[in-house]
Design an enzyme around this catalytic site. Structure first.
Site, short mmCIF file in Angstrom:
data_model
loop_
_atom_site.label_atom_id
_atom_site.label_comp_id
_atom_site.label_asym_id
_atom_site.label_seq_id
_atom_site.Cartn_x
_atom_site.Cartn_y
_atom_site.Cartn_z
N ARG A 258 48.05 35.22 33.97
CA ARG A 258 47.23 33.85 34.84
C ARG A 258 46.91 32.78 33.60
NH1 ARG A 258 44.29 36.97 39.92
NH2 ARG A 258 46.05 38.07 40.58
N ARG A 273 37.54 36.96 33.21
CA ARG A 273 38.64 36.11 33.38
C ARG A 273 39.44 35.79 32.18
NH1 ARG A 273 38.40 32.40 37.75
NH2 ARG A 273 36.19 32.52 37.88
N GLU A 345 33.96 39.58 42.05
CA GLU A 345 35.23 40.22 42.86
C GLU A 345 35.90 41.27 42.04
OE1 GLU A 345 39.89 39.05 43.75
OE2 GLU A 345 38.48 37.53 43.95
N SER A 348 40.89 42.34 46.50
CA SER A 348 41.32 41.35 47.36
C SER A 348 42.32 41.98 48.23
CB SER A 348 41.73 40.15 46.73
OG SER A 348 42.03 39.27 47.76
N ARG A 385 39.57 44.68 35.21
CA ARG A 385 38.08 44.03 35.33
C ARG A 385 37.07 45.07 35.99
NH1 ARG A 385 36.83 38.57 39.24
NH2 ARG A 385 38.00 37.85 37.76
#
Length: 423
Positions: A258, A273, A345, A348, A385
């Site tokens: 990403r 991140r 988070e 999801s 993560r």
């Protein structure tokens, strides 16, 4: 794409969805106008083709002056058909482009608003408190020799890293634990491609408004995936699936990439991140009428995984303005991160209804054997993560970290991680 029949028969529901997302509802009227033009062009072209076909049957039977008139008429009709087909193709292309840009309809019970307007569904566990000053995940990882951020930046640039020693073991252990759970629930494990064609990336809804987040290899016209959801959605593109025995469930293990183009200054410390991470993702093909129940099952499996790492977390119902283009509804599980005094988070899960399948041409047969568009769903089982939440919540005053019991068999039986002795 949403069902064109919904657009025609209930345009107000589409307008309401656009308003809830904070998107332009005027696009609905434009689409309706384009749809009318498209259908009119198709009807006109079909009528001319029918006339041309009827004329072609008369010509062999005619002679003399009548034949000459029919041939002249035939040439004229041929030109009209070509012009009508150009108009039909242009009208269809304009409709299709705008139709593809329209996001999925949101669930009527999803909270309306932006990123901060989610609804908390429930809390599990109390936020971890310490009677000492806790270390953040990066300080802990560096003390264990679990990560090398400096060499990651040297080799690849900012927000890249090397997981080293126990850091690599933790990631592999987490993902193997996720695969083990997936197998227990009859998922088919998959190692998926990291590169996909444009039509697959677009079909899942990851191009368009958010394509700045995606890495592209222009020389090869391929995209690096940000989740194995993309190749798993493309796996059955243009196929008719047999769902008579229930949903098809896959668990994809992949590296994810990403660009984080809009995240300047956010979470630059550590591995929260980053540009590359690994993940096990659940992906399901099911009948549309079974999608909501399947969504709850996916959330349940995510919570089952979170229970294994024994961290406090909450489940949120994501607000409409923070949904992805493909999502009808999305639930996130956010773990408590003590040094940030916040929930972050970890998982999801999204119900994408028929949105992706319609774009990718994936169908199933109904009870009458007729092909129908199916529904797709996705959900996270573990990612890199997760290491952050485990280390920060299970740290001890002496700088060591207790390994959650369920994870121990996947990291060589280790019960405690201890700082390396500096030489």
């Amino acid at each position: 794409m949403i069902d064109p029949r919904t657009l025609r028969d209930d345009p107000e529901s589409v307008r309401a969805s656009q308003r809830a997302r904070g998107e332009d509802e005027g696009v609905v009227d434009k689409l309706l106008s384009l749809d009318t033009s498209r259908r009119s062009a198709i009807a006109a072209a079909d009528k001319l083709r029918a006339e041309q076909k009827a004329l072609s049957k008369l010509i062999p039977k005619a002679s003399g002056e009548e034949r000459a008139e029919l041939l002249t008429r035939g040439k004229d009709l041929s030109a009209q058909v070509k012009a009508a087909e150009v108009e039909q193709n242009q009208a269809s292309e304009e409709f299709d482009q705008l139709h593809r840009a329209l996001p999925n309809l949101v669930h009527p019970d999803a909270p309306v608003g932006g990123e901060d307007d989610f609804t908390v569904v429930k809390h599990v566990g109390e936020p971890t408190k310490f009677d000492f000053e806790p270390k953040d995940h990066l300080e802990l990882m560096e003390s264990f020799g679990a990560v090398d951020m400096a060499r990651g930046a040297k080799v690849s640039g900012s927000r890249f890293y090397f997981l080293t020693g126990i850091g690599a073991q933790l990631q592999l252990g987490l993902l193997n634990m996720a695969i083990a759970q997936a197998l227990e629930n009859d998922f088919v494990p998959m190692i998926t491609p990291s590169l996909v064609r444009p039509e697959i990336m677009a079909g899942t809804g990851f191009l368009g408004a958010h394509d700045s987040e995606v890495y592209r290899l222009r020389d090869d016209d391929l995209f690096l995936v940000g989740t194995s959801e993309v190749p798993l959605a493309g796996f059955h593109a243009d196929e008719i699936l047999d769902l008579s025995d229930g949903p098809k469930r896959y668990a994809g293990w992949s590296s994810c990439y990403r660009r984080e183009a809009g995240a300047a200054g956010k979470d630059t410390r550590g591995i929260i991140r980053v540009h590359q991470f690994d993940k096990v993702e659940m992906f399901v093909y099911t009948r549309p009428e079974d999608a909501e129940a399947e969504h709850q099952r996916l959330l349940g499996w995510e919570e089952q995984m979170l229970a294994k790492i024994d961290v406090p977390y909450r489940v949120i119902d994501t607000a409409t303005g923070d949904l992805g283009v493909s999502a009808h509804r999305k639930f996130d599980c956010e773990a408590w991160v003590p040094t940030q005094d916040a929930y972050r988070e970890l998982t999801s899960t999204s119900n994408c209804t028929t949105f992706q399948a319609r774009r990718l041409g994936i169908r199933h047969r109904d009870q009458n054997g007729k092909p129908q568009i199916l529904a797709t769903l996705n959900g996270t089982l573990a990612t890199t993560r997760w290491i952050v939440a485990i280390l920060e919540n299970h740290q001890l005053e002496d700088g060591s970290v207790r390994v959650p019991e369920a994870l121990r068999p996947f990291v060589g039986g280790r019960e405690v991680l201890t700082p390396l002795v500096k030489k």
